[in-house]
Scaffold this active site. Structure first.
Site, PDB file in Angstrom:
ATOM      1  N   GLY A 240       0.856  -1.189   0.000  1.00 52.17           N
ATOM      2  CA  GLY A 240       0.000   0.000   0.000  1.00 52.17           C
ATOM      3  C   GLY A 240       0.882   1.225   0.000  1.00 52.17           C
ATOM      4  O   GLY A 240       1.393   1.638  -1.044  1.00 52.17           O
TER       5      GLY A 240
ATOM      6  N   HIS B 281     -24.916  21.716   9.963  1.00 53.54           N
ATOM      7  CA  HIS B 281     -26.247  21.148   9.669  1.00 53.54           C
ATOM      8  C   HIS B 281     -26.878  20.493  10.900  1.00 53.54           C
ATOM      9  O   HIS B 281     -28.041  20.103  10.852  1.00 53.54           O
ATOM     10  CB  HIS B 281     -26.149  20.090   8.563  1.00 53.54           C
ATOM     11  CG  HIS B 281     -26.044  20.637   7.175  1.00 53.54           C
ATOM     12  ND1 HIS B 281     -24.932  21.288   6.699  1.00 53.54           N
ATOM     13  CD2 HIS B 281     -26.921  20.610   6.133  1.00 53.54           C
ATOM     14  CE1 HIS B 281     -25.119  21.627   5.433  1.00 53.54           C
ATOM     15  NE2 HIS B 281     -26.327  21.232   5.069  1.00 53.54           N
TER      16      HIS B 281
ATOM     17  N   GLY C 251     -28.200  17.818  13.490  1.00 47.42           N
ATOM     18  CA  GLY C 251     -28.754  16.471  13.300  1.00 47.42           C
ATOM     19  C   GLY C 251     -29.158  16.199  11.859  1.00 47.42           C
ATOM     20  O   GLY C 251     -29.027  15.075  11.362  1.00 47.42           O
TER      21      GLY C 251
ATOM     22  N   GLU D  97      -4.154   7.265  -3.627  1.00 49.42           N
ATOM     23  CA  GLU D  97      -3.020   7.890  -4.348  1.00 49.42           C
ATOM     24  C   GLU D  97      -1.969   8.435  -3.368  1.00 49.42           C
ATOM     25  O   GLU D  97      -1.341   9.471  -3.594  1.00 49.42           O
ATOM     26  CB  GLU D  97      -3.506   8.924  -5.361  1.00 49.42           C
ATOM     27  CG  GLU D  97      -4.283   8.231  -6.476  1.00 49.42           C
ATOM     28  CD  GLU D  97      -4.297   8.920  -7.816  1.00 49.42           C
ATOM     29  OE1 GLU D  97      -3.422   9.761  -8.084  1.00 49.42           O
ATOM     30  OE2 GLU D  97      -5.175   8.581  -8.618  1.00 49.42           O
TER      31      GLU D  97
ATOM     32  N   SER E  52      -1.993  10.811   3.510  1.00 48.17           N
ATOM     33  CA  SER E  52      -1.413  12.112   3.926  1.00 48.17           C
ATOM     34  C   SER E  52      -0.021  11.887   4.500  1.00 48.17           C
ATOM     35  O   SER E  52       0.894  12.709   4.306  1.00 48.17           O
ATOM     36  CB  SER E  52      -2.304  12.775   4.984  1.00 48.17           C
ATOM     37  OG  SER E  52      -3.479  13.252   4.373  1.00 48.17           O
TER      38      SER E  52
HETATM   39  N1  COS Z   1       9.330  10.520 -10.148  1.00 45.69           N
HETATM   40  C1  COS Z   1      10.286   9.741 -10.712  1.00 45.69           C
HETATM   41  N2  COS Z   1      11.027   8.844 -10.009  1.00 45.69           N
HETATM   42  C2  COS Z   1      10.778   8.748  -8.698  1.00 45.69           C
HETATM   43  C3  COS Z   1       9.806   9.529  -8.047  1.00 45.69           C
HETATM   44  C4  COS Z   1       9.070  10.449  -8.831  1.00 45.69           C
HETATM   45  N3  COS Z   1       8.107  11.209  -8.290  1.00 45.69           N
HETATM   46  N4  COS Z   1       9.776   9.199  -6.730  1.00 45.69           N
HETATM   47  C5  COS Z   1      10.716   8.247  -6.549  1.00 45.69           C
HETATM   48  N5  COS Z   1      11.308   7.992  -7.742  1.00 45.69           N
HETATM   49  C6  COS Z   1      12.428   7.066  -7.972  1.00 45.69           C
HETATM   50  C7  COS Z   1      13.613   7.430  -7.072  1.00 45.69           C
HETATM   51  O1  COS Z   1      14.385   8.421  -7.682  1.00 45.69           O
HETATM   52  C8  COS Z   1      14.334   6.106  -6.934  1.00 45.69           C
HETATM   53  O2  COS Z   1      15.116   5.822  -8.052  1.00 45.69           O
HETATM   54  P1  COS Z   1      16.760   5.996  -7.987  1.00 45.69           P
HETATM   55  O3  COS Z   1      17.213   5.087  -6.907  1.00 45.69           O
HETATM   56  O4  COS Z   1      17.191   5.605  -9.351  1.00 45.69           O
HETATM   57  O5  COS Z   1      16.979   7.448  -7.660  1.00 45.69           O
HETATM   58  C9  COS Z   1      13.180   5.075  -6.946  1.00 45.69           C
HETATM   59  O6  COS Z   1      12.063   5.728  -7.569  1.00 45.69           O
HETATM   60  C10 COS Z   1      12.809   4.633  -5.541  1.00 45.69           C
HETATM   61  O7  COS Z   1      12.407   5.788  -4.828  1.00 45.69           O
HETATM   62  P2  COS Z   1      12.385   5.835  -3.226  1.00 45.69           P
HETATM   63  O8  COS Z   1      13.684   5.324  -2.704  1.00 45.69           O
HETATM   64  O9  COS Z   1      11.963   7.210  -2.814  1.00 45.69           O
HETATM   65  O10 COS Z   1      11.247   4.777  -2.891  1.00 45.69           O
HETATM   66  P3  COS Z   1      10.607   4.349  -1.511  1.00 45.69           P
HETATM   67  O11 COS Z   1      10.450   2.877  -1.504  1.00 45.69           O
HETATM   68  O12 COS Z   1      11.303   5.010  -0.371  1.00 45.69           O
HETATM   69  O13 COS Z   1       9.081   4.902  -1.641  1.00 45.69           O
HETATM   70  C11 COS Z   1       7.235   6.400  -1.355  1.00 45.69           C
HETATM   71  C12 COS Z   1       8.747   6.194  -1.623  1.00 45.69           C
HETATM   72  C13 COS Z   1       6.814   6.063   0.066  1.00 45.69           C
HETATM   73  C14 COS Z   1       7.049   7.894  -1.610  1.00 45.69           C
HETATM   74  C15 COS Z   1       6.396   5.562  -2.364  1.00 45.69           C
HETATM   75  O14 COS Z   1       6.444   4.188  -2.061  1.00 45.69           O
HETATM   76  C16 COS Z   1       4.946   6.002  -2.407  1.00 45.69           C
HETATM   77  O15 COS Z   1       4.596   6.996  -3.062  1.00 45.69           O
HETATM   78  N6  COS Z   1       4.054   5.247  -1.724  1.00 45.69           N
HETATM   79  C17 COS Z   1       2.624   5.477  -1.809  1.00 45.69           C
HETATM   80  C18 COS Z   1       2.065   4.738  -2.955  1.00 45.69           C
HETATM   81  C19 COS Z   1       0.772   5.269  -3.415  1.00 45.69           C
HETATM   82  O16 COS Z   1       0.597   6.463  -3.622  1.00 45.69           O
HETATM   83  N7  COS Z   1      -0.145   4.368  -3.624  1.00 45.69           N
HETATM   84  C20 COS Z   1      -1.402   4.682  -4.164  1.00 45.69           C
HETATM   85  C21 COS Z   1      -1.534   3.946  -5.433  1.00 45.69           C
HETATM   86  S1  COS Z   1      -2.733   4.586  -6.492  1.00 45.69           S
HETATM   87  S2  COS Z   1      -4.402   4.498  -5.459  1.00 45.69           S
END
Ligand code: COS
Length: 381
Positions: A128, A338, A340, A363, A366
């Site tokens: 997630g 509003h 009740g 997506e 927070s």
């Molecule tokens: N654009 C392009 N590349 C990106 C990026 C972005 N916005 N964010 C991260 N990357 C790249 C990083 O640069 C890294 O690559 P390099 O090692 O080559 O630099 C790679 O992706 C891994 O990034 P990172 O180390 O930041 O990954 P993490 O596992 O720490 O994850 C979070 C970061 C928590 C921000 C990510 O897992 C996330 O967004 N989680 C939420 C997921 C989400 O929104 N789910 C909803 C799905 S749709 S309902």
């Protein structure tokens, strides 16, 4: 004050008029029945809105990121479920436009403009917030890949909904997020791809959300978008745009709840006078409108950066975080105003309150947005 171009103002006005006439009247019904508003999606496609962010050469309207924000927020002001369908579809359009091969674009983008729905498949039962923890595998077999795994909470996927899917899968489990994931663009009819459980949700009840199951799903290597190994970046950069879309949905809903609160508090008489003559309640309204406006401006700022091709991850996350929190805050106070009646299904605020809650979660929660924001600020970005 943000000043809009003629095109931006006219799309906003056109969608506001359409949403008032066609979307608002059915918002309550699709919430109650959980019916997917397919006639609305067909109308939005006819108006060019489903292909809003696609260039004209592929059958789209060729509009910019600000137009996307205005379109989603105006739809959300009348029905957040319909705005979710639109926002996810436009996210998928954006990923295809920026990552797909020319052949893929020529095939999929005109369909998307016609209203055939796109879905984004990243989340899994064990992945997630830690999107990098996904387990769906794509194993190469000659010129094909075999996909196995389960994706959950897939918006725009249901019994009759969902045409094409962006699927993020592991091609090299040892590398994970650092070059071990690949993005595939797969059609609904692909053998081995099937519908799992369709979710029964607290809010957003008009939008279809289901599990997607991949069982020995054989796809050609031509379904890959971008390079093998770039899947996590494809997902994350796509989500930068997606989060701007959800921010738009959230401030659009906050605006709607504010309008309901102003109307109700002007009409509701207690102690012999309209309740909005009480200063305590006036202060609620002042906070609600100030936060809604701030959310709108943060979102437009993020959209303007993305439109110029500048880095926008931090701004997209700030907009999504603040707008989502604002939608919940404003809906909560609007319900309080509003009294009740707000808790009863006779007033739209009850639906808005339920619809708002997911915005702090999908997506990227927070809390995830705050990870992205703080990492950027620590790096001096
Ligand atoms: N654009 C392009 N590349 C990106 C990026 C972005 N916005 N964010 C991260 N990357 C790249 C990083 O640069 C890294 O690559 P390099 O090692 O080559 O630099 C790679 O992706 C891994 O990034 P990172 O180390 O930041 O990954 P993490 O596992 O720490 O994850 C979070 C970061 C928590 C921000 C990510 O897992 C996330 O967004 N989680 C939420 C997921 C989400 O929104 N789910 C909803 C799905 S749709 S309902």
């Amino acid at each position: 004050m943000f000043s809009f171009t003629e095109e931006q103002s006219s799309i906003r006005d056109m969608i506001r008029a359409f949403a008032e006439k066609e979307i608002r009247p059915i918002a309550e019904e699709i919430d109650k029945t959980g019916r997917f508003p397919k006639e609305t999606i067909a109308q939005l496609a006819d108006m060019g809105v489903m292909g809003l962010n696609i260039p004209e050469e592929y059958g789209g309207a060729g509009m910019d990121e600000i137009c996307k924000v205005l379109a989603i927020s105006e739809v959300s002001r009348c029905c957040a479920s319909t705005a979710e369908i639109l926002a996810v579809h436009l996210l998928v359009n954006d990923i295809i436009l920026h990552q797909a091969s020319e052949e893929q674009k020529e095939y999929w983008l005109p369909r998307a403009c016609e209203g055939k729905l796109g879905a984004f498949c990243l989340t899994e039962p064990g992945a997630g917030s830690d999107a990098g923890g996904l387990r769906t595998k794509a194993v190469q077999d000659g010129d094909d890949y075999i996909l196995n795994g389960t994706k959950v909470f897939i918006s725009n996927f249901g019994k009759d909904e969902g045409d094409h899917f962006v699927i993020i899968a592991l091609t090299d489990p040892d590398k994970g997020t650092k070059g071990g994931m690949t993005a595939f663009l797969v059609g609904r009819d692909t053998p081995g791809l099937s519908l799992g459980k369709t979710e029964d949700k607290m809010g957003m009840r008009g939008a279809a959300v289901s599990e997607l199951i991949l069982e020995d799903c054989r796809v050609s290597k031509n379904t890959i978008m971008g390079k093998v190994g770039d899947g996590f970046k494809v997902a994350m950069s796509g989500l930068d745009g997606g989060r701007i879309g959800i921010a738009a949905q959230a401030f659009g809903l906050a605006q709607a709840a504010l309008e309901e609160a102003v109307k109700y508090s002007s009409e509701r008489i207690q102690f012999g006078k309209p309740i909005n003559t009480n200063q305590g309640l006036q202060w609620y309204l002042a906070d609600m409108v100030t936060r809604t406006e701030a959310a709108r401006l943060l979102t437009l700022e993020a959209a303007a950066l993305r439109m110029k091709g500048e880095p926008c991850s931090k701004n997209a996350s700030m907009a999504k975080y603040y707008s989502a929190e604002t939608a919940c805050y404003v809906c909560d106070l609007a319900l309080q105003i509003h009294g009740g009646y707000g808790y009863m299904k006779d007033y739209p605020i009850e639906r808005m309150y339920r619809d708002a809650r997911i915005m702090r979660i999908y997506e990227g929660t927070s809390e995830v947005q705050k990870i992205v924001i703080s990492r950027a600020v620590i790096k001096g970005k």
